[in-house]
Design a protein around this motif. Structure first.
Motif, PDB file in Angstrom:
ATOM      1  N   SER A 211      45.783  49.271  45.530  1.00  0.00           N
ATOM      2  CA  SER A 211      44.665  49.844  44.369  1.00  0.00           C
ATOM      3  C   SER A 211      44.923  48.966  43.165  1.00  0.00           C
ATOM      4  O   SER A 211      43.919  48.804  42.549  1.00  0.00           O
ATOM      5  CB  SER A 211      45.062  51.395  43.959  1.00  0.00           C
ATOM      6  N   ILE A 212      46.003  48.552  42.866  1.00  0.00           N
ATOM      7  CA  ILE A 212      46.304  47.350  41.631  1.00  0.00           C
ATOM      8  C   ILE A 212      45.538  46.224  42.272  1.00  0.00           C
ATOM      9  O   ILE A 212      45.050  45.681  41.250  1.00  0.00           O
ATOM     10  CB  ILE A 212      47.618  47.098  41.553  1.00  0.00           C
ATOM     11  N   LEU A 213      45.475  45.688  43.350  1.00  0.00           N
ATOM     12  CA  LEU A 213      44.876  44.386  43.569  1.00  0.00           C
ATOM     13  C   LEU A 213      43.355  44.868  43.409  1.00  0.00           C
ATOM     14  O   LEU A 213      42.633  43.960  43.142  1.00  0.00           O
ATOM     15  CB  LEU A 213      45.190  44.286  45.420  1.00  0.00           C
ATOM     16  N   ALA A 214      42.896  46.068  44.245  1.00  0.00           N
ATOM     17  CA  ALA A 214      41.402  46.386  43.911  1.00  0.00           C
ATOM     18  C   ALA A 214      41.242  46.422  42.536  1.00  0.00           C
ATOM     19  O   ALA A 214      39.948  45.833  42.144  1.00  0.00           O
ATOM     20  CB  ALA A 214      41.369  47.670  44.466  1.00  0.00           C
ATOM     21  N   GLN A 215      41.945  46.822  41.661  1.00  0.00           N
ATOM     22  CA  GLN A 215      41.504  46.837  40.014  1.00  0.00           C
ATOM     23  C   GLN A 215      41.484  45.177  39.654  1.00  0.00           C
ATOM     24  O   GLN A 215      40.521  44.930  38.956  1.00  0.00           O
ATOM     25  CB  GLN A 215      42.692  47.502  39.533  1.00  0.00           C
ATOM     26  N   ALA A 216      42.512  44.438  40.033  1.00  0.00           N
ATOM     27  CA  ALA A 216      42.286  43.175  39.669  1.00  0.00           C
ATOM     28  C   ALA A 216      40.851  42.195  39.951  1.00  0.00           C
ATOM     29  O   ALA A 216      40.357  41.584  39.162  1.00  0.00           O
ATOM     30  CB  ALA A 216      43.513  42.145  40.200  1.00  0.00           C
ATOM     31  N   LEU A 217      40.729  42.593  41.202  1.00  0.00           N
ATOM     32  CA  LEU A 217      39.308  41.994  41.796  1.00  0.00           C
ATOM     33  C   LEU A 217      38.100  42.608  40.993  1.00  0.00           C
ATOM     34  O   LEU A 217      37.111  41.986  40.657  1.00  0.00           O
ATOM     35  CB  LEU A 217      39.049  42.436  43.288  1.00  0.00           C
ATOM     36  N   ASP A 218      38.160  44.011  40.559  1.00  0.00           N
ATOM     37  CA  ASP A 218      37.215  44.757  39.979  1.00  0.00           C
ATOM     38  C   ASP A 218      37.195  43.905  38.524  1.00  0.00           C
ATOM     39  O   ASP A 218      35.632  43.837  38.078  1.00  0.00           O
ATOM     40  CB  ASP A 218      37.511  46.120  39.935  1.00  0.00           C
ATOM     41  N   ARG A 219      38.059  43.594  38.023  1.00  0.00           N
ATOM     42  CA  ARG A 219      37.962  42.867  36.638  1.00  0.00           C
ATOM     43  C   ARG A 219      37.677  41.366  36.847  1.00  0.00           C
ATOM     44  O   ARG A 219      37.205  40.878  35.832  1.00  0.00           O
ATOM     45  CB  ARG A 219      39.525  42.922  36.454  1.00  0.00           C
ATOM     46  N   GLY A 220      37.285  41.009  38.014  1.00  0.00           N
ATOM     47  CA  GLY A 220      37.296  39.533  38.268  1.00  0.00           C
ATOM     48  C   GLY A 220      38.231  38.622  37.811  1.00  0.00           C
ATOM     49  O   GLY A 220      38.127  37.330  37.605  1.00  0.00           O
ATOM     50  N   ASP A 221      39.582  38.841  37.860  1.00  0.00           N
ATOM     51  CA  ASP A 221      40.879  38.207  37.672  1.00  0.00           C
ATOM     52  C   ASP A 221      41.218  37.587  38.774  1.00  0.00           C
ATOM     53  O   ASP A 221      41.912  37.832  39.424  1.00  0.00           O
ATOM     54  CB  ASP A 221      41.528  39.274  36.978  1.00  0.00           C
ATOM     55  N   ARG A 222      40.689  36.294  38.857  1.00  0.00           N
ATOM     56  CA  ARG A 222      41.100  35.533  40.084  1.00  0.00           C
ATOM     57  C   ARG A 222      42.234  35.111  40.309  1.00  0.00           C
ATOM     58  O   ARG A 222      42.882  35.500  41.489  1.00  0.00           O
ATOM     59  CB  ARG A 222      40.137  34.182  40.095  1.00  0.00           C
ATOM     60  N   GLU A 223      43.074  34.717  39.085  1.00  0.00           N
ATOM     61  CA  GLU A 223      44.369  34.656  39.356  1.00  0.00           C
ATOM     62  C   GLU A 223      45.369  35.767  39.708  1.00  0.00           C
ATOM     63  O   GLU A 223      46.105  35.597  40.577  1.00  0.00           O
ATOM     64  CB  GLU A 223      45.039  34.138  37.892  1.00  0.00           C
ATOM     65  N   LYS A 224      45.054  36.797  39.093  1.00  0.00           N
ATOM     66  CA  LYS A 224      45.746  38.166  39.536  1.00  0.00           C
ATOM     67  C   LYS A 224      45.619  38.406  40.890  1.00  0.00           C
ATOM     68  O   LYS A 224      46.432  38.916  41.488  1.00  0.00           O
ATOM     69  CB  LYS A 224      45.560  39.084  38.280  1.00  0.00           C
ATOM     70  N   THR A 225      44.245  38.077  41.388  1.00  0.00           N
ATOM     71  CA  THR A 225      43.677  38.848  42.610  1.00  0.00           C
ATOM     72  C   THR A 225      44.614  37.840  43.568  1.00  0.00           C
ATOM     73  O   THR A 225      44.963  38.365  44.673  1.00  0.00           O
ATOM     74  CB  THR A 225      42.336  38.621  42.900  1.00  0.00           C
ATOM     75  N   VAL A 226      44.652  36.624  43.692  1.00  0.00           N
ATOM     76  CA  VAL A 226      45.261  35.802  44.445  1.00  0.00           C
ATOM     77  C   VAL A 226      46.903  36.091  44.509  1.00  0.00           C
ATOM     78  O   VAL A 226      47.511  36.026  45.366  1.00  0.00           O
ATOM     79  CB  VAL A 226      45.082  34.165  43.876  1.00  0.00           C
ATOM     80  N   GLU A 227      47.481  36.136  43.274  1.00  0.00           N
ATOM     81  CA  GLU A 227      48.876  36.461  43.158  1.00  0.00           C
ATOM     82  C   GLU A 227      49.157  37.810  43.798  1.00  0.00           C
ATOM     83  O   GLU A 227      50.100  37.853  44.587  1.00  0.00           O
ATOM     84  CB  GLU A 227      49.181  36.500  41.590  1.00  0.00           C
ATOM     85  N   LEU A 228      48.414  38.793  43.578  1.00  0.00           N
ATOM     86  CA  LEU A 228      48.890  39.948  44.398  1.00  0.00           C
ATOM     87  C   LEU A 228      48.507  40.221  45.804  1.00  0.00           C
ATOM     88  O   LEU A 228      49.217  40.583  46.242  1.00  0.00           O
ATOM     89  CB  LEU A 228      47.767  41.196  43.744  1.00  0.00           C
ATOM     90  N   THR A 229      47.544  39.332  46.260  1.00  0.00           N
ATOM     91  CA  THR A 229      47.267  39.148  47.522  1.00  0.00           C
ATOM     92  C   THR A 229      48.393  38.374  48.161  1.00  0.00           C
ATOM     93  O   THR A 229      48.783  39.042  49.317  1.00  0.00           O
ATOM     94  CB  THR A 229      45.890  38.321  47.836  1.00  0.00           C
ATOM     95  N   LYS A 230      49.080  37.387  47.724  1.00  0.00           N
ATOM     96  CA  LYS A 230      50.051  36.713  48.040  1.00  0.00           C
ATOM     97  C   LYS A 230      51.265  37.766  48.168  1.00  0.00           C
ATOM     98  O   LYS A 230      52.452  37.735  49.172  1.00  0.00           O
ATOM     99  CB  LYS A 230      50.630  35.408  47.300  1.00  0.00           C
ATOM    100  N   GLU A 231      51.690  38.559  47.186  1.00  0.00           N
ATOM    101  CA  GLU A 231      52.458  39.486  47.151  1.00  0.00           C
ATOM    102  C   GLU A 231      52.577  40.503  48.354  1.00  0.00           C
ATOM    103  O   GLU A 231      53.378  40.765  48.891  1.00  0.00           O
ATOM    104  CB  GLU A 231      52.608  40.176  45.690  1.00  0.00           C
ATOM    105  N   ALA A 232      51.316  40.912  48.435  1.00  0.00           N
ATOM    106  CA  ALA A 232      51.297  42.076  49.702  1.00  0.00           C
ATOM    107  C   ALA A 232      51.598  41.521  50.943  1.00  0.00           C
ATOM    108  O   ALA A 232      52.028  42.138  51.640  1.00  0.00           O
ATOM    109  CB  ALA A 232      49.784  42.481  49.360  1.00  0.00           C
ATOM    110  N   LEU A 233      50.976  40.231  51.268  1.00  0.00           N
ATOM    111  CA  LEU A 233      51.199  39.539  52.043  1.00  0.00           C
ATOM    112  C   LEU A 233      52.681  39.314  52.331  1.00  0.00           C
ATOM    113  O   LEU A 233      53.170  39.437  53.642  1.00  0.00           O
ATOM    114  CB  LEU A 233      50.383  38.253  52.389  1.00  0.00           C
ATOM    115  N   ASP A 234      53.294  38.620  51.389  1.00  0.00           N
ATOM    116  CA  ASP A 234      54.717  38.359  51.596  1.00  0.00           C
ATOM    117  C   ASP A 234      55.389  39.732  51.928  1.00  0.00           C
ATOM    118  O   ASP A 234      56.735  39.790  52.421  1.00  0.00           O
ATOM    119  CB  ASP A 234      55.280  37.769  50.466  1.00  0.00           C
TER     120      ASP A 234
END
Ligand code: B1M
Length: 211
Positions: free
Chosen positions: A5-28
């Protein structure tokens, strides 16, 4: 397990850097890429769509979210694309004319190629004649069409009509999808299949080919 849900919020804010960072974290962290898309990225996009509808967000907000999602999907792409699977069938796919939404179509194309389909992606805003020409040239087993606007959904029906007029309809299966598209609508325009999301497009396409 990552809190998507934190990833969803970063995307909702249009925060590309955070979205990518959280996606990598989730995958790892071992999260399933399909869950990352559904519960993180797509959930964020749904929130963006609602805020656009209510007048809280404007076009630039949708664009920022779209860019964030594209960047996150690039991170997920290698995990979605398994290798060494024999080709199940050939798919030509595109977003219909008048429609500039391609993120969902890209997700579907990635899922299909990651599951053994040979995919030819025609991109977005694809004219009816271009679909016909590509069917003639590539001779796919399946034609996939995506539409995100209620105003562009009917173009999918036009393509199916043109396939019939050109004598091409019986040589391939047609699958349609996109947020406003339903199974009833797919039946109405004479498509063979409908999928609600990218994950479901894979079993539907396999079933259409009897695999
Ligand atoms: Co637009 N947009 N947009 N937009 N946009 C929607 C679709 C909208 C619902 C937002 C809203 O009002 N709530 C609304 C449509 C209303 C309607 O028709 N009923 C809308 C509008 C109005 C518009 C404009 C008209 C806005 C304007 O200019 N005033 C304009 C139209 C431009 C055009 O196309 N001619 C416009 C523009 C844009 C952007 C360019 C800014 C951007 C798209 C960028 C891009 O794609 N490159 C954008 C975005 C990002 C959205 C929302 C917010 C998100 C779409 C998305 O990417 N979702 C969207 C609201 C929403 O959908 N909640 C909205 C994430 C994606 C993974 O999901 O695309 O649904 P989705 O794909 C899923 C499934 O649908 C399915 O699987 C996918 C993956 O799981 N699927 C298939 C999709 N295709 C499939 C094909 C298949 C099978 C399954 O088989 C072949």
């Amino acid at each position: 397990m990552a809190d998507l849900s934190i990833l969803a919020q970063a995307l909702d804010r249009g925060d590309r850097e955070k979205t990518v960072e959280l996606t990598k974290e989730a995958l790892d962290g071992g999260a399933n890429p399909q869950d990352i898309i559904a519960q993180g990225l797509q959930a964020g996009m749904a929130a963006v769509g609602e805020k656009f509808s209510s007048g809280e967000y404007f076009l630039p907000d949708m664009l920022m979210a779209a860019r964030s999602m594209k960047a996150a999907l690039e991170v997920l792409q290698p995990a979605l694309e398994q290798t060494g699977i024999p080709t199940i069938g050939r798919v030509v796919i595109g977003t219909v004319e008048g429609d500039m939404h391609d993120i969902g179509k890209n997700v579907v194309a990635t899922f299909l190629s990651g599951n053994g389909f040979e995919v030819f992606d025609l991109g977005l805003n694809v004219p009816v004649q271009k679909f016909i020409d590509e069917v003639k040239e590539k001779k796919p087993d399946i034609l996939g069409m995506s539409a995100l606007l209620t105003t562009t959904m009917p173009v999918m029906g036009k393509v199916i009509k043109s396939l019939e007029e050109e004598g091409l309809r019986s040589s391939l299966k047609v699958i349609v999808g996109g947020a406003p598209v339903t199974q009833d609508y797919a039946n109405y325009i004479g498509a063979d299949g409908y999928a609600h999301d990218g994950g479901r497009a894979v079993p539907v396409c396999k079933q259409l080919l009897g695999k």
